[in-house]
Design a protein around this motif. Structure first.
Motif, PDB file in Angstrom:
ATOM      1  N   ASP A  46       1.215  -1.666  -0.384  1.00  0.00           N
ATOM      2  CA  ASP A  46       0.211   0.212  -0.349  1.00  0.00           C
ATOM      3  C   ASP A  46       0.551   0.757  -0.106  1.00  0.00           C
ATOM      4  O   ASP A  46       2.218   1.709   0.128  1.00  0.00           O
ATOM      5  N   ALA A  47       0.332   2.601  -0.138  1.00  0.00           N
ATOM      6  CA  ALA A  47       1.003   3.269  -0.282  1.00  0.00           C
ATOM      7  C   ALA A  47       2.126   3.931   1.032  1.00  0.00           C
ATOM      8  O   ALA A  47       3.101   4.394   1.170  1.00  0.00           O
ATOM      9  N   ASP A  48       1.291   3.900   2.496  1.00  0.00           N
ATOM     10  CA  ASP A  48       2.418   3.857   3.633  1.00  0.00           C
ATOM     11  C   ASP A  48       3.826   2.653   3.533  1.00  0.00           C
ATOM     12  O   ASP A  48       4.963   3.200   3.822  1.00  0.00           O
ATOM     13  N   HIS A  49       3.547   1.793   2.830  1.00  0.00           N
ATOM     14  CA  HIS A  49       4.566   0.467   2.684  1.00  0.00           C
ATOM     15  C   HIS A  49       5.900   1.132   1.852  1.00  0.00           C
ATOM     16  O   HIS A  49       6.584   1.196   1.760  1.00  0.00           O
ATOM     17  N   ALA A  50       4.340   1.839   0.458  1.00  0.00           N
ATOM     18  CA  ALA A  50       6.065   2.554  -0.169  1.00  0.00           C
ATOM     19  C   ALA A  50       6.674   3.394   0.345  1.00  0.00           C
ATOM     20  O   ALA A  50       7.657   4.163   0.363  1.00  0.00           O
ATOM     21  N   LEU A  51       5.922   4.295   1.439  1.00  0.00           N
ATOM     22  CA  LEU A  51       7.101   5.805   1.428  1.00  0.00           C
ATOM     23  C   LEU A  51       7.858   5.022   2.762  1.00  0.00           C
ATOM     24  O   LEU A  51       8.752   5.751   3.127  1.00  0.00           O
TER      25      LEU A  51
END
Length: 195
Positions: A46-51
Motif C-alpha cells: 500500500d502507499a504507506d508501505h511505499a513511503l
C-alpha cells in the motif's frame, strides 16, 4: 490464478520460476515466492508501505552513496528446495546484481528488508519463515519494519539456521544497523505510516 498462489504448494525452484514468469505476464503486480518449498503470493504494497521504503532508501543513499536499496528483486534463498524470496528491499553495492536475470545470487546482499503488510500471512511469512530463510542463506542483516506492532527489528549474525542476535525497538527510538551496513536509523518518521 491468485487463489492458487495463496495456498502453499510444494514445488522445485525450476518449475516455480516458470510459474512465476507466467503469472507475472497474466496478472500485473503478481509477486510469488518459494519459501520452505511452498509457493506463496506476496501482497501488493500500500502507499504507506511505499513511503517506508522511500524513507529507508533516502537514509541509505545519504549515509552510504555507494549502496542501493533495490525493491522487489528476487533472491535465491535457502538450501532446502532452493527457495526464492522477494524482499521489499535488498541492499547491495550499486550495480552488484546486474546480469543475473529474475533471481539474483545472494552473495553481494548486505541486508534484506521486509515491511509487514496487513494480511493473514504476515506473522508466518515475515516473522518466522523469512528470518529463517535469510539466515540459512547467510544474508548478514534482516531488517523487519513491523507496522502491526509499531517496532523495528534488526536480525544479525546468521549461523546457517537462524539469526543469533535480534534487537527490537519501538517506533521513535534509534536502532543501529551494524557492519556491513553501518547506518543508524531514527525510527521516529515511521509513526506516520502505521495505518
Amino acid at each position: 490464478m491468485t487463489a492458487l498462489a495463496d495456498r502453499p504448494h510444494i514445488m522445485d525452484a525450476e518449475h516455480f520460476e516458470e510459474a512465476a514468469r507466467i503469472l507475472a505476464r497474466l496478472e500485473e503486480g503478481a509477486r510469488l515466492e518459494l519459501i520452505d518449498g511452498k509457493v506463496r503470493s506476496k501482497p501488493m504494497p500500500d502507499a504507506d508501505h511505499a513511503l517506508i521504503i522511500e524513507w529507508l532508501t533516502r537514509i541509505c543513499i545519504q549515509s552510504r552513496p555507494e549502496l542501493w536499496l533495490y525493491q522487489d528483486v528476487g533472491i535465491k534463498a535457502q538450501s532446502y528446495r532452493r527457495g526464492r524470496a522477494r524482499p521489499d528491499g535488498t541492499l547491495v553495492r550499486s550495480g552488484a546484481i546486474g546480469g543475473q536475470g529474475d533471481w539474483v545470487n545472494p552473495d553481494p546482499v548486505l541486508m534484506v528488508v521486509e515491511v509487514t503488510s496487513h494480511d493473514s500471512d504476515t506473522h508466518q511469512r515475515d516473522r518466522v519463515e523469512k528470518p529463517r530463510a535469510y539466515a540459512e542463506t547467510g544474508i548478514p542483516i534482516y531488517l523487519l519494519i513491523d507496522r502491526d506492532n509499531c517496532q523495528v527489528s534488526v536480525y544479525t549474525e546468521p549461523d546457517g539456521a537462524s539469526y543469533e542476535n535480534v534487537k527490537t525497538v519501538p517506533y521513535g527510538k534509534k536502532i543501529h544497523l551494524p557492519d556491513p551496513v553501518g547506518i543508524t536509523l531514527d525510527t521516529e518518521p515511521l509513526k506516520d505510516w502505521v495505518n
